[in-house]
Design a protein around this motif. Structure first.
Motif, PDB file in Angstrom:
ATOM      1  N   ALA A   1      39.310  26.577  22.037  1.00  0.00           N
ATOM      2  CA  ALA A   1      39.979  27.878  22.034  1.00  0.00           C
ATOM      3  C   ALA A   1      39.092  28.940  22.676  1.00  0.00           C
ATOM      4  O   ALA A   1      39.559  29.782  23.455  1.00  0.00           O
ATOM      5  N   GLU A   2      37.804  28.883  22.373  1.00  0.00           N
ATOM      6  CA  GLU A   2      36.858  29.836  22.961  1.00  0.00           C
ATOM      7  C   GLU A   2      36.767  29.653  24.473  1.00  0.00           C
ATOM      8  O   GLU A   2      36.682  30.634  25.229  1.00  0.00           O
ATOM      9  N   THR A   3      36.799  28.419  24.941  1.00  0.00           N
ATOM     10  CA  THR A   3      36.756  28.156  26.382  1.00  0.00           C
ATOM     11  C   THR A   3      37.939  28.804  27.089  1.00  0.00           C
ATOM     12  O   THR A   3      37.794  29.372  28.181  1.00  0.00           O
ATOM     13  N   LEU A   4      39.110  28.725  26.485  1.00  0.00           N
ATOM     14  CA  LEU A   4      40.291  29.351  27.085  1.00  0.00           C
ATOM     15  C   LEU A   4      40.178  30.870  27.061  1.00  0.00           C
ATOM     16  O   LEU A   4      40.587  31.549  28.020  1.00  0.00           O
ATOM     17  N   ARG A   5      39.625  31.429  25.986  1.00  0.00           N
ATOM     18  CA  ARG A   5      39.466  32.892  25.942  1.00  0.00           C
ATOM     19  C   ARG A   5      38.432  33.353  26.980  1.00  0.00           C
ATOM     20  O   ARG A   5      38.597  34.403  27.609  1.00  0.00           O
ATOM     21  N   LEU A   6      37.376  32.576  27.153  1.00  0.00           N
ATOM     22  CA  LEU A   6      36.411  32.886  28.205  1.00  0.00           C
ATOM     23  C   LEU A   6      37.081  32.853  29.578  1.00  0.00           C
ATOM     24  O   LEU A   6      36.799  33.690  30.448  1.00  0.00           O
ATOM     25  N   SER A   7      37.964  31.876  29.770  1.00  0.00           N
ATOM     26  CA  SER A   7      38.674  31.768  31.052  1.00  0.00           C
ATOM     27  C   SER A   7      39.533  33.004  31.294  1.00  0.00           C
ATOM     28  O   SER A   7      39.607  33.507  32.427  1.00  0.00           O
ATOM     29  N   ALA A   8      40.174  33.495  30.247  1.00  0.00           N
ATOM     30  CA  ALA A   8      40.972  34.710  30.382  1.00  0.00           C
ATOM     31  C   ALA A   8      40.100  35.898  30.777  1.00  0.00           C
ATOM     32  O   ALA A   8      40.469  36.710  31.641  1.00  0.00           O
ATOM     33  N   GLU A   9      38.938  36.009  30.158  1.00  0.00           N
ATOM     34  CA  GLU A   9      38.031  37.112  30.481  1.00  0.00           C
ATOM     35  C   GLU A   9      37.516  37.010  31.914  1.00  0.00           C
ATOM     36  O   GLU A   9      37.420  38.002  32.632  1.00  0.00           O
TER      37      GLU A   9
ATOM     38  N   ALA B   1      38.990  35.629  34.418  1.00  0.00           N
ATOM     39  CA  ALA B   1      40.054  35.856  35.398  1.00  0.00           C
ATOM     40  C   ALA B   1      40.002  37.287  35.930  1.00  0.00           C
ATOM     41  O   ALA B   1      40.230  37.530  37.118  1.00  0.00           O
ATOM     42  N   ARG B   2      39.689  38.247  35.047  1.00  0.00           N
ATOM     43  CA  ARG B   2      39.655  39.651  35.475  1.00  0.00           C
ATOM     44  C   ARG B   2      38.414  39.944  36.326  1.00  0.00           C
ATOM     45  O   ARG B   2      38.355  40.975  37.000  1.00  0.00           O
ATOM     46  N   ARG B   3      37.444  39.045  36.292  1.00  0.00           N
ATOM     47  CA  ARG B   3      36.201  39.271  37.041  1.00  0.00           C
ATOM     48  C   ARG B   3      36.176  38.510  38.355  1.00  0.00           C
ATOM     49  O   ARG B   3      35.143  38.459  39.018  1.00  0.00           O
ATOM     50  N   LEU B   4      37.284  37.919  38.735  1.00  0.00           N
ATOM     51  CA  LEU B   4      37.342  37.149  39.968  1.00  0.00           C
ATOM     52  C   LEU B   4      37.508  38.125  41.132  1.00  0.00           C
ATOM     53  O   LEU B   4      38.601  38.341  41.654  1.00  0.00           O
ATOM     54  N   THR B   5      36.416  38.728  41.522  1.00  0.00           N
ATOM     55  CA  THR B   5      36.441  39.804  42.519  1.00  0.00           C
ATOM     56  C   THR B   5      35.589  39.448  43.721  1.00  0.00           C
ATOM     57  O   THR B   5      34.874  38.446  43.737  1.00  0.00           O
ATOM     58  N   GLY B   6      35.656  40.295  44.746  1.00  0.00           N
ATOM     59  CA  GLY B   6      34.829  40.121  45.940  1.00  0.00           C
ATOM     60  C   GLY B   6      33.902  41.305  46.127  1.00  0.00           C
ATOM     61  O   GLY B   6      33.654  42.072  45.191  1.00  0.00           O
ATOM     62  N   GLU B   7      33.419  41.469  47.360  1.00  0.00           N
ATOM     63  CA  GLU B   7      32.507  42.564  47.681  1.00  0.00           C
ATOM     64  C   GLU B   7      32.796  43.072  49.080  1.00  0.00           C
ATOM     65  O   GLU B   7      33.350  42.357  49.923  1.00  0.00           O
ATOM     66  N   SER B   8      32.375  44.314  49.325  1.00  0.00           N
ATOM     67  CA  SER B   8      32.456  44.851  50.683  1.00  0.00           C
ATOM     68  C   SER B   8      31.327  44.269  51.529  1.00  0.00           C
ATOM     69  O   SER B   8      30.297  43.844  51.005  1.00  0.00           O
ATOM     70  N   VAL B   9      31.555  44.224  52.816  1.00  0.00           N
ATOM     71  CA  VAL B   9      30.565  43.692  53.756  1.00  0.00           C
ATOM     72  C   VAL B   9      30.237  44.778  54.766  1.00  0.00           C
ATOM     73  O   VAL B   9      31.141  45.359  55.386  1.00  0.00           O
ATOM     74  N   ASN B  10      28.966  45.069  54.960  1.00  0.00           N
ATOM     75  CA  ASN B  10      28.531  46.100  55.912  1.00  0.00           C
ATOM     76  C   ASN B  10      28.401  45.493  57.308  1.00  0.00           C
ATOM     77  O   ASN B  10      27.331  45.023  57.704  1.00  0.00           O
TER      78      ASN B  10
ATOM     79  N   PRO C   1      39.697  27.285  33.648  1.00  0.00           N
ATOM     80  CA  PRO C   1      39.281  27.855  34.932  1.00  0.00           C
ATOM     81  C   PRO C   1      40.307  27.674  36.043  1.00  0.00           C
ATOM     82  O   PRO C   1      40.462  28.546  36.899  1.00  0.00           O
ATOM     83  N   ALA C   2      41.018  26.529  36.053  1.00  0.00           N
ATOM     84  CA  ALA C   2      42.023  26.308  37.096  1.00  0.00           C
ATOM     85  C   ALA C   2      43.125  27.349  37.018  1.00  0.00           C
ATOM     86  O   ALA C   2      43.543  27.919  38.037  1.00  0.00           O
ATOM     87  N   VAL C   3      43.618  27.619  35.801  1.00  0.00           N
ATOM     88  CA  VAL C   3      44.653  28.636  35.628  1.00  0.00           C
ATOM     89  C   VAL C   3      44.096  30.021  35.941  1.00  0.00           C
ATOM     90  O   VAL C   3      44.743  30.836  36.608  1.00  0.00           O
ATOM     91  N   ALA C   4      42.898  30.308  35.484  1.00  0.00           N
ATOM     92  CA  ALA C   4      42.288  31.616  35.732  1.00  0.00           C
ATOM     93  C   ALA C   4      42.144  31.896  37.215  1.00  0.00           C
ATOM     94  O   ALA C   4      42.309  33.036  37.671  1.00  0.00           O
ATOM     95  N   ALA C   5      41.844  30.858  38.005  1.00  0.00           N
ATOM     96  CA  ALA C   5      41.643  31.021  39.447  1.00  0.00           C
ATOM     97  C   ALA C   5      42.951  30.972  40.226  1.00  0.00           C
ATOM     98  O   ALA C   5      42.958  31.232  41.431  1.00  0.00           O
ATOM     99  N   GLY C   6      44.079  30.617  39.565  1.00  0.00           N
ATOM    100  CA  GLY C   6      45.367  30.612  40.236  1.00  0.00           C
ATOM    101  C   GLY C   6      45.740  29.306  40.898  1.00  0.00           C
ATOM    102  O   GLY C   6      46.476  29.298  41.896  1.00  0.00           O
ATOM    103  N   ASN C   7      45.268  28.190  40.344  1.00  0.00           N
ATOM    104  CA  ASN C   7      45.561  26.878  40.904  1.00  0.00           C
ATOM    105  C   ASN C   7      46.624  26.140  40.096  1.00  0.00           C
ATOM    106  O   ASN C   7      46.847  26.427  38.922  1.00  0.00           O
TER     107      ASN C   7
END
Length: 480
Positions: free
Chosen positions: A108-116, A118-127, A168-174
């Motif tokens: 259950a904790e693994t799934l809650r971590l995956s949910a958290e 998911a919101r951090r699946l971000t990128g960065e700007s490139v100069n 992780p698969a669901v969190a990443a959109g697979n």
């Protein structure tokens, strides 16, 4: 008396289906029948892959909030049915009921971590203007899902290791196709039910039950499968890597974990940690303590303290709250371990305690003076056997720890920070546990090994990275 569980259907692209051909699920403790599950065919796996391709588009278009909500609802469902999940794990697998309860909590904790995450699946700007002539460019990168993930899971953690693929698969959109171990499919099917009740769209998830010889090659060789996430044995992992072709692969392939005790260590803590790390799940754990290297000044004291703990391990009925250790997954595995111990004994090793098999049960066993070429020393035992070795110093302990084709995790007990740092730097492993057992793990940390212990890293955040790709976007700014 057999306990009837709802394991008669498998989940094919979000639909529960039956098949005439069945696989019996047996309790390894007594070979008692628990239930039967469908034996999927090659046609089933081909259909699952075709539908998963459609599911990958559905999954990729789910918002981050939708993914998070589904993951949290699935976690809540597991928590609400905690004892039912735990009994299923204990009945079909090797864990005692107390160990199974712990695994259920972690899943259950693994799934809650995956949910958290998911919101951090971000990128960065490139100069882009860091390079001359590019002042008119700007851009960024973001992460996108790989598509269809095929996950193959083992028997020893039949719920939480499924969670480590599925979350992780669901969190990443697979979309994901899970092939659980033939011996322990019921826990994975219950996990699938949790996700269906949580509102996961159809076609995103398949949990297919079947024999690897019937469906394995079709799954791993398909060009429509974009990534394989495998947890299991080295030989199977090597075979998968040869057959898979050009696709992403993440593998955790087991270990032969060293445990070092320095002369300045707290011996009582070291002995207790070693015993706990060696005999959880009857040693059927890739992180299990296998080789103990103890400095000669404290060897006798550590051995005495360790043997006290080993002899206190209570082997028995998995569903009893008083049992510390259950059986091997089957009698064949128990016989293999018995033969390996006998081989080492014939080569001059001494059995300090244990060494007795009763059906699929094998007593907690400590072996001393095993020769370096014995199977017990070079290979992964995956059973309740620990090897004791005397060493003169830390340098020898590290050298002998590294002298195998595995490198998942190691443990070292010392009160000297320099010794701890030296071990962290020189041990050829994916993780070094200081003043803890090699068996220590939390579900958020990066987890994986080197050499024959695998490729890539699990742990929720790191698995999500493996299950996604970077896409670069560059704008050239033009004047109107």
């Amino acid at each position: 008396m057999a306990m009837k569980l709802a394991g008669k259907k498998m989940l094919l692209a979000g639909e529960w289906v039956e098949r005439e051909d069945k696989i019996d699920v047996l309790n390894p403790e007594n070979n008692e029948w628990i239930d039967s599950v469908p034996a999927a065919s090659k046609k089933d796996i081909e259909k699952a892959i075709t539908l998963a391709k459609e599911g990958s588009d559905i999954a990729a278009n789910m918002s981050v909030r939708e993914r998070m909500d589904i993951l949290n609802k699935a976690a809540s469902y597991i928590e609400e049915h905690h004892e039912d999940f735990a009994r299923t794990i204990a009945l079909e697998g090797v864990k005692t009921i107390n160990e199974a309860r712990g695994e259920t909590t972690r899943a259950a904790e693994t799934l809650r971590l995956s949910a958290e995450e998911a919101r951090r699946l971000t990128g960065e700007s490139v100069n882009f203007d860091q390079m001359p002539g590019n002042k008119d460019r700007m851009g960024y990168y973001f992460r996108f899902p790989v598509g269809v993930v095929a996950a193959i899971t083992p028997f020893n953690d039949p719920l939480n290791l499924v969670a480590h693929k599925l979350g992780p698969a669901v969190a990443a959109g697979n979309a994901i196709i899970i092939k659980p171990a033939t011996e322990t499919p019921l826990s994975a099917l219950k996990m699938a039910d949790a996700f269906m009740k949580a509102g996961l769209p159809k076609k995103v998830l398949t949990v297919i039950t079947g024999r690897s010889r019937d469906i394995g090659d079709s799954l791993i060789e398909s060009k429509d499968v974009n990534m394989i996430s495998f947890t299991g044995g080295y030989e199977t992992g090597e075979m998968i890597s040869k057959k898979a072709g050009l696709k992403k692969i993440s593998m955790e392939l087991g270990s032969n974990s060293p445990f070092i005790v320095r002369k300045d260590a707290d011996l009582k803590l070291a002995a207790a940690a070693a015993a706990s790390g060696a005999f959880a799940a009857a040693g059927q754990n890739c992180l299990s303590v296998q080789r103990m290297y103890v400095e000669e000044e404290v060897y006798d004291s550590l051995r005495e303290e360790f043997l006290k703990h080993v002899r206190d391990v209570k082997m028995g009925d998995k569903l009893s709250d008083s049992s510390d250790m259950g059986p091997l997954i089957n009698e064949k595995e128990a016989r293999r371990i018995e033969s390996w111990v006998q081989e080492a004994k014939e080569q001059g090793a001494s059995i300090l305690t244990g060494g007795v098999r009763r059906g699929a049960f094998y007593e907690p066993t400590v072996v001393e003076e095993a020769p370096e070429n014995a199977l017990l020393v070079k290979e992964e035992i995956f059973g309740p056997v620990v090897l004791l070795f005397k060493v003169k110093d830390l340098e020898e302990a590290i050298e002998r720890s590294n002298d195998v084709n595995y490198g998942l995790q190691a443990g070292i007990f010392t009160n000297n920070v320099n010794s701890a740092l030296q071990a962290a730097k020189k041990l050829h492993v994916g993780g070094v546990m200081i003043n803890d057992s090699s068996d220590f793990r939390i579900d958020a940390m990066p987890f994986g090994g080197v050499k024959g212990s695998g490729l890539g890293r699990e742990g929720v955040e790191f698995a999500i990275r493996e299950m996604s790709e970077e896409r670069l976007v560059c704008f050239k700014i033009t004047e109107e």
